[in-house]
Design a protein around this motif. Structure first.
Motif, short mmCIF file in Angstrom:
data_model
loop_
_atom_site.label_atom_id
_atom_site.label_comp_id
_atom_site.label_asym_id
_atom_site.label_seq_id
_atom_site.Cartn_x
_atom_site.Cartn_y
_atom_site.Cartn_z
N ARG A 1 1.85 15.37 -3.90
CA ARG A 1 1.21 15.31 -2.59
C ARG A 1 1.99 14.32 -1.73
O ARG A 1 2.44 13.29 -2.22
CB ARG A 1 -0.26 14.91 -2.70
N GLY B 1 5.37 10.46 -12.63
CA GLY B 1 3.93 10.61 -12.86
C GLY B 1 3.13 10.79 -11.58
O GLY B 1 1.91 10.94 -11.63
N ALA B 2 3.82 10.77 -10.43
CA ALA B 2 3.09 10.89 -9.16
C ALA B 2 2.61 12.32 -8.96
O ALA B 2 3.21 13.28 -9.44
CB ALA B 2 3.97 10.46 -8.00
N ASP B 3 1.51 12.46 -8.22
CA ASP B 3 1.01 13.78 -7.84
C ASP B 3 2.02 14.45 -6.92
O ASP B 3 2.83 13.80 -6.27
CB ASP B 3 -0.30 13.67 -7.04
N GLY C 1 -1.94 11.39 6.22
CA GLY C 1 -3.12 11.90 6.94
C GLY C 1 -4.15 10.81 7.19
O GLY C 1 -4.98 10.96 8.08
N LEU C 2 -4.09 9.73 6.43
CA LEU C 2 -5.06 8.66 6.63
C LEU C 2 -4.72 7.86 7.88
O LEU C 2 -3.57 7.80 8.31
CB LEU C 2 -5.12 7.73 5.43
N ALA C 3 -5.74 7.21 8.44
CA ALA C 3 -5.57 6.41 9.64
C ALA C 3 -5.62 4.93 9.27
O ALA C 3 -5.95 4.56 8.14
CB ALA C 3 -6.68 6.75 10.63
N LEU D 1 8.03 8.52 -7.44
CA LEU D 1 7.58 7.75 -8.61
C LEU D 1 7.37 8.71 -9.77
O LEU D 1 6.85 9.81 -9.56
CB LEU D 1 6.24 7.10 -8.32
N MET E 1 2.93 11.31 0.31
CA MET E 1 2.34 9.98 0.46
C MET E 1 3.25 9.12 1.33
O MET E 1 4.45 9.35 1.42
CB MET E 1 2.10 9.35 -0.90
N ALA F 1 0.82 -1.22 0.00
CA ALA F 1 0.00 0.00 0.00
C ALA F 1 0.85 1.26 0.00
O ALA F 1 1.99 1.29 0.48
CB ALA F 1 -0.93 0.01 1.22
N ARG F 2 0.30 2.28 -0.54
CA ARG F 2 0.84 3.64 -0.54
C ARG F 2 -0.41 4.50 -0.42
O ARG F 2 -1.45 4.16 -0.99
CB ARG F 2 1.54 3.86 -1.89
N TRP F 3 -0.33 5.57 0.36
CA TRP F 3 -1.54 6.34 0.62
C TRP F 3 -1.19 7.78 0.96
O TRP F 3 -0.08 8.05 1.42
CB TRP F 3 -2.34 5.69 1.76
N PRO F 4 -2.14 8.69 0.73
CA PRO F 4 -1.88 10.10 1.05
C PRO F 4 -1.71 10.28 2.55
O PRO F 4 -2.51 9.77 3.34
CB PRO F 4 -3.14 10.82 0.56
#
Lengths: 599, 599
Positions: free
Chosen positions: B538, B534-536, B448-450, B532, B540, B443-446
């Motif tokens: 933001r 092409g990544a945003d 701030g997530l829990a 990466l 992560m 997994a990779r995620w923005p």
């Protein structure tokens, strides 16, 4: 055409109106006045009569408000409207404020000296909204003063409130009589020892009484108020001019009609425990309940309205097949015309509405079509006007998000299509969005989970590429009601358990500013999960798809799909062909065959 | 051996002790008394001195409590212990109660007449716990009376409180000096205008002062209390007998030592704003703060302790490599022996601990090993005793969940292994669990997530087959501290944002009652996601793996894995081989080569 492409307001109208308002503010002995987008019903669309924010400032977005003080007029808008507000208001007189990052209370406290008095129309602000604002302003010595609406005093040619006819919604489509709905809700009221529940949301009232209205664009709801009593009877407050003899018959004797002006006195006369929803009831309603004990709680229509009946689902399915056929005719035309060059966004929107208007069941579009080509596709809430209209240049991605209100159901669909050669990067991004959309379509989960628990499934393919989208994955959808309906949603904010019958959108996206936007959207509804061998003995739910329209195969990179995802797509396309082939003829039929071929 | 296989209690001891307790309750003029599992520090393990619940009732689970009234003694246990409690207590005298379905407050109100008085030891119940209980009991006229501990009055041979030596935890392993930790936390205290923060959690104190203790099994923490002051100094309350001259030097002059008996008077002398954590501070602490203004807030050590330093991560990595080698030697032995028949669960547990004990850095196991063969594997918290020991019958799945406390780090690993022929159904279930474990690993995620937002990724493969598991997917893990550490977790209850440095378990499972259990567990830690194309733009985050031990390839159905998942597994196994081949010799080395071959 339902949709208009005119710029609805002009920046130069704002300053003289602002000057007039400031005179009224001073005359009322106030230091400022709040002008929200909302009307008394707190819906997404307002009647021309209620479009005070646009009239004053020029800003026409669907959410926001203006706080007018002596030296500054702050126009509070969220991230969707940061660019738009700067083109619509006179920046010498209005100051855009980034909301909700900057909160109104903090801003007022920073702008005003202690003792400042801010006027507001208590019909246009909810109980919850005022409570939060007071908690910040009170301790800082800023007063909040309920007052008459000062805009209405200076708006010389303010349109009259709408008087759209109200129609009965047939029992075959609703699936449950309003007598049965009222009896069920009344029983719950009695269980909670509630004498009456005040209803101010038009779609709650429309659902409860099986009626539909025509007071505002896009949403087939009547402007009305209601009280549901513990005996199951309802007092409905709406202009008699909207009500036909036939509707009187439909409502029967236990729904008593009165003019809107009688609502205030009726509230004042209520006694006992009376429930209001603080998130939607105006402050004014709470003020009128002088004899009652106010109990706060969720509007009791919300959850049963969200859980559609079998008849409502059947209507939604039928509407989606006809809407799908219209979409196919439109997409076939687009595929033939776009590569030639010469199309514009407005031409695209017009053609799509024309295709939908062939259906005699159509009553409206369900929102203004978003047709964004190239960089416009990356503006999530883009709405084309004559001023912004852009040529569909072959090779750009074209994003079309649209929907319709049919008598038997509401649709909402987004397709992103190629108009010429596609880059590998665009194809990779599109395929990741598709993977998310398929993941939700295939999901099965233990009963009790909320939309928040499913939201990551739609995003993980993008996340793994370092990408994401800054909107929810799905909103609730009404059955010939609002295209945006709560409380069900699939997003980080979706804490309400998903239940069978709930209809939601499934619309992951990806946006690259200045380049392109991608979104793929189907509507889905929640069903008990079909039995499986080896499954646990625990109740599980799943989605079933409502939308049947091809997904652009030219934008898919097959190697990025798992075998399982390819199978889903091929089965979906075969089902689209099966369901629509008899409804789509000629060139569009040939297009459908090609567009639904296996990957 | 650290682990014991004796039945620690006998049901027949309960009734005479219960009779003695009831005499004390009556003598104190009370109608009942509460006997929790917890000690004053609210940890998962208690010293023998504090094991009052087991002494009274016979129940030895890690959570629960007994409410002793005149006519009934309710033993409240959660779902993990429903079966165990019935074998450990005398059911003629003790009544198991299904908690938390039945809440203590409701039960007391139902059992007692108005005016009933329940005694409790205010050192053993938290502020939050008593507040909730009072909110239910108060209005119903049930009194809650702080009193001396009535068990301690009747427990003739109660063991003395532990006096385990305290050792300094080296700076090379902690990565930050206690001076720096104290200075940082003290600055935050001053920012919040807090004069002092009371600390009652041993692992918070151990982390803050870079010390480790030996008062309780499995967790290397000292029984102690502390006060952190706004100037960065600390008062540490613990028996002088635990403190060497060397430790005095480590702590320096701004950590003042005092006996535990001085803690109460010191609390009584505190003035100004004093912060306690209501979820862990005993009622007794709040009672002592007579001169202070109590401010409630989270223990300030929790989040910085959860965000490990680079040195702590390096220690965890080193510990995991040695632990992985021990696991490989154990698994190689198991693969050779199990198919012959004749092994039992206890033999398996003994052999595993023997392998780990070869490491001079080993200080303890991190929890009692769970080794469940066949149907025992489906009992999530199974712990084998002489009475339950089961032969490992070839063909049964064997689930082994174990871990160790090394000076440089804490491990926790589960592997489920074949002991003979495997059914297609077992293989399908195992592969779904593996897919979940891989999904989290990748997994990779923005930011701030829990943990709640990632939990569904570990379950969706099971969900789609109509299956699920009734435990969280991951718990926080300490660095040579508690193997269960908050606030980070991956579960429906995980609302704390994941931050770089946090260590978590990744342990989806599947359990078929009466047949088999499957769980696969690696530890992982949170890192900023690698860049990466092409990544945003933001921030992560991603996980990096700590645990390197083969996953049983005989239990995998390759056709159920995506190409991407197969690649992950093959790369994981190649990395296991690379990292461990020099540490695992002889037959175990050959086993490692075979066990890590590509799928």
């Amino acid at each position: 055409m339902f949709q208009s492409f005119d710029a609805p307001t002009r920046p130069e109208d704002g300053p003289p109106r602002l000057a007039l308002l400031r005179t009224e503010i001073a005359a009322a002995g106030l230091d400022g006045f709040l002008v929200p987008r909302a009307d008394v019903h707190q819906g997404e669309y307002v009647a021309a009569h209620d479009d005070r924010l646009a009239w004053l400032t020029g800003f026409t977005g669907s959410a926001g408000f203006c706080a007018v003080l002596d030296g500054i007029a702050g126009v509070f808008v969220d991230g969707r409207y940061r660019l738009q507000v700067r083109t619509q208001v006179d920046l010498d007189h209005f100051t855009p404020v980034a909301w909700p990052g900057t909160k109104l209370g903090d801003w007022l406290v920073a702008q005003l000296p202690e003792g400042g008095q801010i006027g507001f129309d208590p019909r246009l602000h909810t109980v919850e909204e005022l409570r939060k604002l007071s908690a910040r302003c009170g301790p800082a010595g800023i007063g909040l003063v309920p007052t008459a609406n000062l805009i209405d005093r200076i708006w010389a040619d303010q349109p009259a409130p709408p008087l759209g006819q109200i129609a009965a919604h047939p029992l075959e489509l609703a699936g449950q009589s309003h007598e049965a709905k009222r009896a069920t809700l009344a029983e719950a009221l009695r269980d909670d020892d509630i004498a009456a529940n005040v209803l101010t949301l038009p779609d709650s009232i429309a659902w409860l009484l099986n009626i539909r209205g025509s007071d505002i664009p896009r949403n087939p709801v009547p402007h009305a108020f209601a009280m549901l009593h513990g005996d199951g009877s309802v007092d409905l407050f709406c202009a008699a001019a909207k009500v036909s003899t036939e509707l009187h018959r439909h409502l029967g004797t236990s729904v008593r009609l009165a003019e809107p002006e009688a609502f205030g006195p009726a509230l004042q006369a209520l006694t006992g425990r009376v429930r209001i929803d603080p998130s939607s009831a105006p402050v004014w309603v709470a003020e009128q309940l002088k004899l009652a004990e106010i109990v706060e709680g969720r509007d009791p229509c919300l959850l049963p309205k969200a859980r559609k009946t079998a008849a409502e689902i059947a209507g939604m399915e039928a509407a989606h097949l006809r809407d799908g056929a219209a979409m196919c005719r439109f997409l076939a035309w687009l595929d033939a015309e776009a590569p030639k060059g010469g199309l514009t966004e407005i031409a695209v929107v017009r053609r799509l509405e024309q295709e939908r208007r062939q259906d005699p069941m159509l009553r409206d579009i369900s929102f203004d079509t978003i047709a964004g080509t190239g960089p416009h596709g990356a503006i999530v809430h883009y709405r084309v006007t004559e001023a912004t209209d852009r040529a569909v240049t072959p090779g750009e991605l074209l994003l079309i998000d649209s929907g319709a209100q049919y008598l038997d159901g509401t649709t909402d669909i987004t397709r992103t299509v190629a108009t010429g050669p596609v880059t590998d990067e665009q194809r990779a991004c599109f395929t990741r969005v598709l993977k998310g959309m398929i993941a939700l379509s295939q999901a099965r989960w233990p009963k009790g989970l909320a939309g928040r628990d499913l939201d990551p499934l739609a995003r993980i393919a993008l996340w793994r590429a370092g990408q994401d989208y800054d909107h929810g994955t799905g909103h609730g959808v009404g059955a010939y009601l609002s295209v945006h309906e709560g409380p069900q949603r699939i997003s980080r904010l979706g804490e309400v358990a998903l239940d069978p019958g709930m209809v939601l959108s499934n619309e992951p996206g990806y946006y690259r500013e200045g380049e392109f936007g991608i979104r793929i959207e189907n509507l889905i509804h929640v069903v008990p999960a079909p039995a499986l061998p080896g499954a646990d003995d625990r109740p599980m739910l799943a989605f079933r798809t409502l939308t049947w329209v091809p997904i652009d195969r030219r934008l898919i990179e097959p190697s990025l799909l798992s075998a399982d995802e390819r199978t889903w797509l091929d089965i979906y396309h075969a089902a689209v062909r099966d369901r629509l082939s008899e409804r789509v003829e000629g060139a569009a039929g040939l297009w459908l065959d090609a567009a639904t071929a296996p990957l």
